[in-house]
Design a protein around this motif. Structure first.
Motif, mmCIF file in Angstrom:
data_model
loop_
_atom_site.group_PDB
_atom_site.id
_atom_site.type_symbol
_atom_site.label_atom_id
_atom_site.label_comp_id
_atom_site.label_asym_id
_atom_site.label_seq_id
_atom_site.Cartn_x
_atom_site.Cartn_y
_atom_site.Cartn_z
ATOM 1 N N ASN A 1 0.821 -1.228 0.000
ATOM 2 C CA ASN A 1 0.000 0.000 0.000
ATOM 3 C C ASN A 1 0.846 1.265 0.000
ATOM 4 O OD1 ASN A 1 -2.463 -1.398 0.097
ATOM 5 N ND2 ASN A 1 -2.183 -1.718 2.302
ATOM 6 N N THR A 2 2.115 1.140 0.392
ATOM 7 C CA THR A 2 2.969 2.331 0.451
ATOM 8 C C THR A 2 3.831 2.471 -0.810
ATOM 9 O OG1 THR A 2 4.854 1.204 1.464
ATOM 10 C CG2 THR A 2 3.158 2.044 2.964
ATOM 11 N N LEU A 3 3.808 1.465 -1.690
ATOM 12 C CA LEU A 3 4.672 1.498 -2.875
ATOM 13 C C LEU A 3 4.061 2.362 -3.982
ATOM 14 C CD1 LEU A 3 5.899 -2.206 -3.184
ATOM 15 C CD2 LEU A 3 6.979 -0.282 -2.003
ATOM 16 N N PRO B 1 9.873 -0.771 -9.008
ATOM 17 C CA PRO B 1 10.764 -1.617 -8.195
ATOM 18 C C PRO B 1 11.994 -0.907 -7.612
ATOM 19 C CG PRO B 1 11.211 -1.979 -10.524
ATOM 20 C CD PRO B 1 10.116 -0.936 -10.451
ATOM 21 N N HIS B 2 12.188 0.407 -7.903
ATOM 22 C CA HIS B 2 13.423 1.094 -7.482
ATOM 23 C C HIS B 2 13.351 1.526 -6.011
ATOM 24 C CE1 HIS B 2 13.064 1.593 -11.893
ATOM 25 N NE2 HIS B 2 14.367 1.433 -11.891
ATOM 26 N N VAL B 3 12.946 0.577 -5.164
ATOM 27 C CA VAL B 3 12.616 0.886 -3.766
ATOM 28 C C VAL B 3 13.828 1.235 -2.887
ATOM 29 C CG1 VAL B 3 10.432 -0.363 -3.635
ATOM 30 C CG2 VAL B 3 12.553 -1.625 -3.382
ATOM 31 N N TRP B 4 15.044 0.870 -3.304
ATOM 32 C CA TRP B 4 16.225 1.131 -2.475
ATOM 33 C C TRP B 4 16.479 2.632 -2.314
ATOM 34 C CZ3 TRP B 4 16.075 -1.043 -7.259
ATOM 35 C CH2 TRP B 4 16.668 -0.322 -8.306
ATOM 36 N N PHE B 5 15.837 3.470 -3.147
ATOM 37 C CA PHE B 5 16.030 4.918 -2.998
ATOM 38 C C PHE B 5 15.176 5.512 -1.882
ATOM 39 C CE2 PHE B 5 18.122 4.923 -7.256
ATOM 40 C CZ PHE B 5 19.333 5.393 -6.772
ATOM 41 N N ARG C 1 13.971 21.856 -6.919
ATOM 42 C CA ARG C 1 14.037 20.391 -6.770
ATOM 43 C C ARG C 1 13.291 19.689 -7.906
ATOM 44 N NH1 ARG C 1 13.183 19.621 -0.247
ATOM 45 N NH2 ARG C 1 14.530 21.356 0.330
ATOM 46 N N ILE C 2 13.865 19.780 -9.109
ATOM 47 C CA ILE C 2 13.328 19.041 -10.259
ATOM 48 C C ILE C 2 14.480 18.195 -10.816
ATOM 49 C CG2 ILE C 2 12.167 19.169 -12.492
ATOM 50 C CD1 ILE C 2 11.198 21.978 -11.729
ATOM 51 N N LEU C 3 14.290 16.905 -10.791
ATOM 52 C CA LEU C 3 15.360 15.975 -11.171
ATOM 53 C C LEU C 3 15.029 15.292 -12.502
ATOM 54 C CD1 LEU C 3 17.981 14.460 -10.348
ATOM 55 C CD2 LEU C 3 16.544 12.856 -9.075
ATOM 56 N N VAL C 4 15.816 15.625 -13.542
ATOM 57 C CA VAL C 4 15.615 15.000 -14.857
ATOM 58 C C VAL C 4 16.776 14.030 -15.105
ATOM 59 C CG1 VAL C 4 15.377 15.392 -17.342
ATOM 60 C CG2 VAL C 4 14.411 17.047 -15.729
ATOM 61 N N THR C 5 16.457 12.755 -15.282
ATOM 62 C CA THR C 5 17.498 11.736 -15.487
ATOM 63 C C THR C 5 17.146 10.851 -16.684
ATOM 64 O OG1 THR C 5 16.420 10.103 -14.084
ATOM 65 C CG2 THR C 5 17.936 11.618 -12.985
ATOM 66 N N ALA C 6 18.034 9.901 -16.963
ATOM 67 C CA ALA C 6 17.869 9.043 -18.142
ATOM 68 C C ALA C 6 16.650 8.118 -18.044
ATOM 69 C CB ALA C 6 19.131 8.223 -18.353
ATOM 70 N N HIS C 7 16.413 7.534 -16.891
ATOM 71 C CA HIS C 7 15.210 6.702 -16.731
ATOM 72 C C HIS C 7 14.642 6.880 -15.332
ATOM 73 C CE1 HIS C 7 17.074 3.533 -14.360
ATOM 74 N NE2 HIS C 7 16.005 2.784 -14.444
ATOM 75 N N ASP C 8 13.382 6.503 -15.171
ATOM 76 C CA ASP C 8 12.629 6.823 -13.957
ATOM 77 C C ASP C 8 13.011 5.995 -12.741
ATOM 78 O OD1 ASP C 8 10.943 8.918 -14.074
ATOM 79 O OD2 ASP C 8 9.203 7.821 -14.797
ATOM 80 N N ALA C 9 14.258 6.107 -12.279
ATOM 81 C CA ALA C 9 14.673 5.295 -11.132
ATOM 82 C C ALA C 9 14.458 6.030 -9.808
ATOM 83 C CB ALA C 9 16.134 4.922 -11.267
ATOM 84 N N PHE C 10 14.173 7.337 -9.876
ATOM 85 C CA PHE C 10 14.264 8.155 -8.665
ATOM 86 C C PHE C 10 12.918 8.577 -8.069
ATOM 87 C CE2 PHE C 10 18.359 8.469 -10.751
ATOM 88 C CZ PHE C 10 19.251 8.322 -9.698
ATOM 89 N N PHE D 1 13.013 8.359 -4.314
ATOM 90 C CA PHE D 1 13.892 9.443 -3.850
ATOM 91 C C PHE D 1 13.094 10.747 -3.835
ATOM 92 C CE2 PHE D 1 16.633 13.028 -4.959
ATOM 93 C CZ PHE D 1 17.607 12.953 -3.968
ATOM 94 N N GLY D 2 12.375 10.992 -4.940
ATOM 95 C CA GLY D 2 11.567 12.206 -5.063
ATOM 96 C C GLY D 2 10.510 12.302 -3.973
ATOM 97 N N LYS D 3 9.877 11.152 -3.689
ATOM 98 C CA LYS D 3 8.824 11.120 -2.678
ATOM 99 C C LYS D 3 9.419 11.410 -1.286
ATOM 100 C CE LYS D 3 5.087 8.033 -1.249
ATOM 101 N NZ LYS D 3 4.714 6.612 -1.184
ATOM 102 N N ALA D 4 10.585 10.858 -1.030
ATOM 103 C CA ALA D 4 11.206 11.022 0.284
ATOM 104 C C ALA D 4 11.729 12.441 0.501
ATOM 105 C CB ALA D 4 12.327 10.006 0.464
ATOM 106 N N TYR D 5 12.220 13.080 -0.571
ATOM 107 C CA TYR D 5 12.899 14.379 -0.398
ATOM 108 C C TYR D 5 12.224 15.521 -1.155
ATOM 109 C CZ TYR D 5 16.386 11.381 1.684
ATOM 110 O OH TYR D 5 17.006 10.458 2.490
ATOM 111 N N ASP D 6 10.963 15.303 -1.541
ATOM 112 C CA ASP D 6 10.168 16.374 -2.119
ATOM 113 C C ASP D 6 10.764 16.932 -3.422
ATOM 114 O OD1 ASP D 6 7.908 17.812 -2.053
ATOM 115 O OD2 ASP D 6 8.524 19.254 -0.522
ATOM 116 N N PHE D 7 11.148 16.034 -4.328
ATOM 117 C CA PHE D 7 11.621 16.409 -5.661
ATOM 118 C C PHE D 7 10.559 16.030 -6.695
ATOM 119 C CE2 PHE D 7 15.793 16.702 -3.867
ATOM 120 C CZ PHE D 7 16.613 17.328 -4.794
ATOM 121 N N GLU D 8 10.423 16.850 -7.738
ATOM 122 C CA GLU D 8 9.661 16.396 -8.899
ATOM 123 C C GLU D 8 10.652 15.600 -9.749
ATOM 124 O OE1 GLU D 8 7.076 18.165 -12.646
ATOM 125 O OE2 GLU D 8 7.664 19.524 -11.038
ATOM 126 N N VAL D 9 10.285 14.401 -10.155
ATOM 127 C CA VAL D 9 11.229 13.521 -10.848
ATOM 128 C C VAL D 9 10.714 13.161 -12.234
ATOM 129 C CG1 VAL D 9 12.302 11.233 -10.798
ATOM 130 C CG2 VAL D 9 12.107 12.547 -8.690
#
Ligand SMILES: [Zn+2]
Length: 329
Positions: free
Chosen positions: A140-142, A154-158, A215-224, A227-235
């Motif tokens: 329920n938290t994923l 599945p990128h839960v380690w962030f 806090r806007i993070l643009v990367t190659a693929h949606d792994a973050f 991370f965004g949820k934990a630290y209030d970033f738009e990813v």
């Protein structure tokens, strides 16, 4: 062992079929001898376990975690190395041998290791069921996702809190399999979780120096996303959640317009994804008369080289956060 035996039988049948005269020259003979030696050698390795638990892990994050909990009490083999993309990783013949000989197997699950699932499903019918660490988390938290058969990102380690739950599960499983060392595993877990607590405090302080609107993070693929949820970033990941699908021209155009509109200073390459998609995005921004820098390489689905700071989960996380905050400030 089973794989080696299969290979051995195959070779034996071949030799019987061809009989000795068909070995026309010395080099053919030498080749066959080498193959035999390799098989004998690998069979020997299969049985040398020095009495410790043989643990096999998939991603570098999980390998690092299990090393921290298992310490010197286990033998560990991580299948994936630095820079390896788990979404695309296929088991080699050697991997299958390692998996067959393992006492315990830990993997991320939630369909991260998309191409290993079949191998694990087959193994599930044997006595040692591979442990999908992602399965211990409260669904329920994923973050939901249609990209993956699991229906979850599945990128839960962030999310460090999830990684702590992984640590608890690893401790529980190792202790059940090897009760004599249970106290050591528990002590290692406590010490590692203390380090993760300290990491969380440190990262919070670093991230607080970056104003919310940056806090806007643009990367190659949606792994973050976690991370965004934990630290209030738009990813925003150019390639969607899995690297199995390439980014299209339309995605690049849409995202470049967004970068200009939001005045984003930097975008990021990932160590386990080819650079070209992010470079194409940078070029698209430039073609519209604006500039965006490549803020650095982030470790997303794999850690850095073993033996370096970024080769550990804790070092990787701190490196990523510093890289992101310094480039976006
Ligand atoms: Zn990924």
């Amino acid at each position: 062992m089973k794989t080696s035996l299969k290979l051995f039988m195959l070779m034996k049948n071949r030799i019987l079929k061809y009989n000795l005269k068909s070995f026309r020259n010395f080099s053919t003979y030498l080749l066959y001898s080498l193959v035999f030696l390799t098989i004998v050698f690998s069979c020997k390795n299969d049985t040398s376990s020095n009495g410790k638990l043989n643990v096999v892990t998939t991603t570098t994050m999980i390998t690092d975690l299990v090393k921290n909990i298992g310490g010197d009490n286990i033998n560990i083999e991580g299948l994936m190395g630095s820079g390896v993309d788990p979404h695309l990783y296929k088991a080699s013949e050697g991997d299958v041998t390692k998996l067959v000989n393992a006492d315990v197997i830990f993997y991320n699950g939630l369909h991260l290791e998309g191409k290993l699932v079949e191998v694990f499903e087959k193994m599930g019918s044997q006595t040692k069921t591979p442990i999908a660490l992602g399965e211990v988390l409260d669904k329920n938290t994923l973050i939901g996702s249609d990209y993956f058969a699991s229906n979850y990102d599945p990128h839960v380690w962030f999310d460090i809190n999830y990684f702590k739950q992984f640590a608890q599960k690893v401790t529980q499983v190792l202790s059940e399999k090897n009760p004599e060392n249970a106290e050591n595993y528990k002590a290692n877990e406590t010490s590692y979780i203390n380090k993760l607590d300290a990491l969380q405090l440190k990262l919070k302080r670093i991230i607080e120096t970056l104003p919310k609107e940056k806090r806007i993070l643009v990367t190659a693929h949606d792994a973050f996303n976690y991370f965004g949820k934990a630290y209030d970033f738009e990813v925003i990941g150019l390639q969607g959640l899995s690297t199995a699908t390439e980014a299209g021209v339309q995605d690049v155009q849409k995202l470049s317009a967004f970068i200009i509109e939001k005045k984003i200073k930097a975008i990021f390459v990932e160590s386990s994804v080819p650079k070209r998609t992010i470079e194409a995005l940078q070029a698209a921004v430039k073609s519209k008369g604006h500039d965006v820098i490549i803020g650095g390489t982030l470790y997303s689905d794999a850690l850095g080289t073993t033996g370096t700071t970024e080769g550990t989960y804790i070092g990787m996380f701190e490196y990523n956060v510093n890289t992101i905050v310094n480039a976006l400030k």
